[in-house]
Design a protein around this motif. Structure first.
Motif, PDB file in Angstrom:
ATOM      1  N   PHE A   1      -3.770   8.810  -0.220  1.00 37.85           N
ATOM      2  CA  PHE A   1      -2.295   9.453  -0.123  1.00 37.85           C
ATOM      3  C   PHE A   1      -1.158   9.133   0.654  1.00 37.85           C
ATOM      4  O   PHE A   1      -1.301   9.026   1.613  1.00 37.85           O
ATOM      5  CB  PHE A   1      -3.072  10.813  -0.129  1.00 37.85           C
ATOM      6  N   SER A   2      -0.352   9.451  -0.249  1.00 32.38           N
ATOM      7  CA  SER A   2       1.059   9.457   0.439  1.00 32.38           C
ATOM      8  C   SER A   2       1.407  10.631   1.983  1.00 32.38           C
ATOM      9  O   SER A   2       0.633  11.985   1.298  1.00 32.38           O
ATOM     10  CB  SER A   2       2.018   9.814  -0.239  1.00 32.38           C
TER      11      SER A   2
ATOM     12  N   GLN B   1       2.664   1.659  -3.169  1.00 32.77           N
ATOM     13  CA  GLN B   1       1.728   2.717  -4.405  1.00 32.77           C
ATOM     14  C   GLN B   1       0.720   3.983  -4.267  1.00 32.77           C
ATOM     15  O   GLN B   1       1.214   4.902  -4.677  1.00 32.77           O
ATOM     16  CB  GLN B   1       0.144   1.224  -4.312  1.00 32.77           C
ATOM     17  N   LYS B   2       1.055   4.368  -2.990  1.00 31.86           N
ATOM     18  CA  LYS B   2       0.571   5.151  -2.102  1.00 31.86           C
ATOM     19  C   LYS B   2       1.826   6.475  -2.766  1.00 31.86           C
ATOM     20  O   LYS B   2       1.369   7.396  -3.236  1.00 31.86           O
ATOM     21  CB  LYS B   2       0.250   5.780  -1.256  1.00 31.86           C
ATOM     22  N   ASP B   3       3.344   5.849  -2.980  1.00 32.73           N
ATOM     23  CA  ASP B   3       3.956   6.232  -3.381  1.00 32.73           C
ATOM     24  C   ASP B   3       3.848   7.353  -4.735  1.00 32.73           C
ATOM     25  O   ASP B   3       4.856   8.359  -5.353  1.00 32.73           O
ATOM     26  CB  ASP B   3       5.511   6.288  -2.446  1.00 32.73           C
TER      27      ASP B   3
ATOM     28  N   TYR C   1      -5.629   3.273  -1.726  1.00 33.55           N
ATOM     29  CA  TYR C   1      -5.217   3.577  -0.538  1.00 33.55           C
ATOM     30  C   TYR C   1      -5.513   5.024   0.449  1.00 33.55           C
ATOM     31  O   TYR C   1      -4.513   4.982   1.699  1.00 33.55           O
ATOM     32  CB  TYR C   1      -3.853   3.050  -0.290  1.00 33.55           C
TER      33      TYR C   1
ATOM     34  N   ASP D   1     -11.172  13.607   0.971  1.00 32.80           N
ATOM     35  CA  ASP D   1     -10.085  12.694   1.774  1.00 32.80           C
ATOM     36  C   ASP D   1     -11.265  11.810   2.514  1.00 32.80           C
ATOM     37  O   ASP D   1     -11.903  13.005   3.457  1.00 32.80           O
ATOM     38  CB  ASP D   1      -9.235  13.691   2.764  1.00 32.80           C
TER      39      ASP D   1
ATOM     40  N   GLU E   1       1.797   7.067  -7.181  1.00 36.96           N
ATOM     41  CA  GLU E   1       0.824   7.700  -7.071  1.00 36.96           C
ATOM     42  C   GLU E   1       0.894   9.031  -6.174  1.00 36.96           C
ATOM     43  O   GLU E   1       0.163   9.927  -7.342  1.00 36.96           O
ATOM     44  CB  GLU E   1      -0.458   7.609  -6.321  1.00 36.96           C
ATOM     45  N   GLY E   2       2.160   9.298  -5.120  1.00 40.87           N
ATOM     46  CA  GLY E   2       1.665  10.896  -4.934  1.00 40.87           C
ATOM     47  C   GLY E   2       2.314  11.635  -5.751  1.00 40.87           C
ATOM     48  O   GLY E   2       2.554  12.898  -6.027  1.00 40.87           O
TER      49      GLY E   2
ATOM     50  N   GLY F   1      -7.421  10.742  -4.781  1.00 41.51           N
ATOM     51  CA  GLY F   1      -6.705   9.955  -4.640  1.00 41.51           C
ATOM     52  C   GLY F   1      -7.089   7.982  -5.399  1.00 41.51           C
ATOM     53  O   GLY F   1      -7.708   7.981  -5.747  1.00 41.51           O
TER      54      GLY F   1
ATOM     55  N   GLU G   1       0.796  -1.231  -0.217  1.00 41.30           N
ATOM     56  CA  GLU G   1      -0.070   0.022  -0.102  1.00 41.30           C
ATOM     57  C   GLU G   1       0.827   0.682   0.278  1.00 41.30           C
ATOM     58  O   GLU G   1       0.483   2.180  -0.437  1.00 41.30           O
ATOM     59  CB  GLU G   1      -0.923   0.198   1.039  1.00 41.30           C
TER      60      GLU G   1
END
Length: 157
Positions: free
Chosen positions: A110-111, A52-54, A108, A74, A56-57, A105, A49
């Motif tokens: 946001f980073s 993936q957030k990183d 999961y 959020d 996408e961020g 986002g 997770e």
């Protein structure tokens, strides 16, 4: 001022996309608006997770510049009724900013880097909606907000 909506992942339901397109067209009468899709991360099943957030961020942040006001959609954000949201839009327009960006986002969230960059967080509901549905709900609320600001009959008080 321009408003941009950034979302992670494409909308694969034609009916939803048609409704989104209709509200984007309506918004064009009030403000310059763009909707940008960040493609799903490839091979995300092999990523944690956090990874993936990183990823996408980094993609989200690459779509912004320092002067942009960035608001994350959020679940822990501030909630408004439609009139309150229209007042928030007016406040941003009066502030002289060039671009207001809202971000939906990935699955999961946001980073930490995106949270650190954000100027605010907005929640549309305490309920959970699919990332595809929230696009339509948010764009419709933008449209509703501008009709409220213009005292047009779309919103009933």
């Amino acid at each position: 001022m321009t408003i941009k909506l950034i979302a992670v992942g494409k909308t694969d339901h034609k009916q939803l996309q048609d409704l989104i397109s209709e509200y984007i067209k309506r918004l064009g009468f009030y403000i310059k608006f763009s909707f940008e899709i960040i493609p799903d991360i490839k091979n995300s099943k092999n990523l944690s997770e956090a990874q993936q957030k990183d990823k996408e961020g980094k993609l989200i942040l690459s779509k912004t510049i320092a002067s942009d006001v960035l608001v994350l959609l959020d679940e822990n954000g501030k909630q408004y009724d439609s009139v309150g949201f229209s007042e928030l839009l007016q406040k941003h327009m009066n502030s002289g900013i060039k671009q207001l960006i809202f971000v939906i986002g990935g699955p999961y969230g946001f980073s930490p880097e995106v949270y650190n960059r954000a100027n605010g967080k907005l929640s549309l509901s305490k309920m959970t909606f699919s990332h595809q549905m929230i696009r339509l709900f948010f764009i419709e609320q933008l449209y509703r907000g501008f009709t409220i600001l213009r005292n047009e009959p779309y919103h009933h008080r």
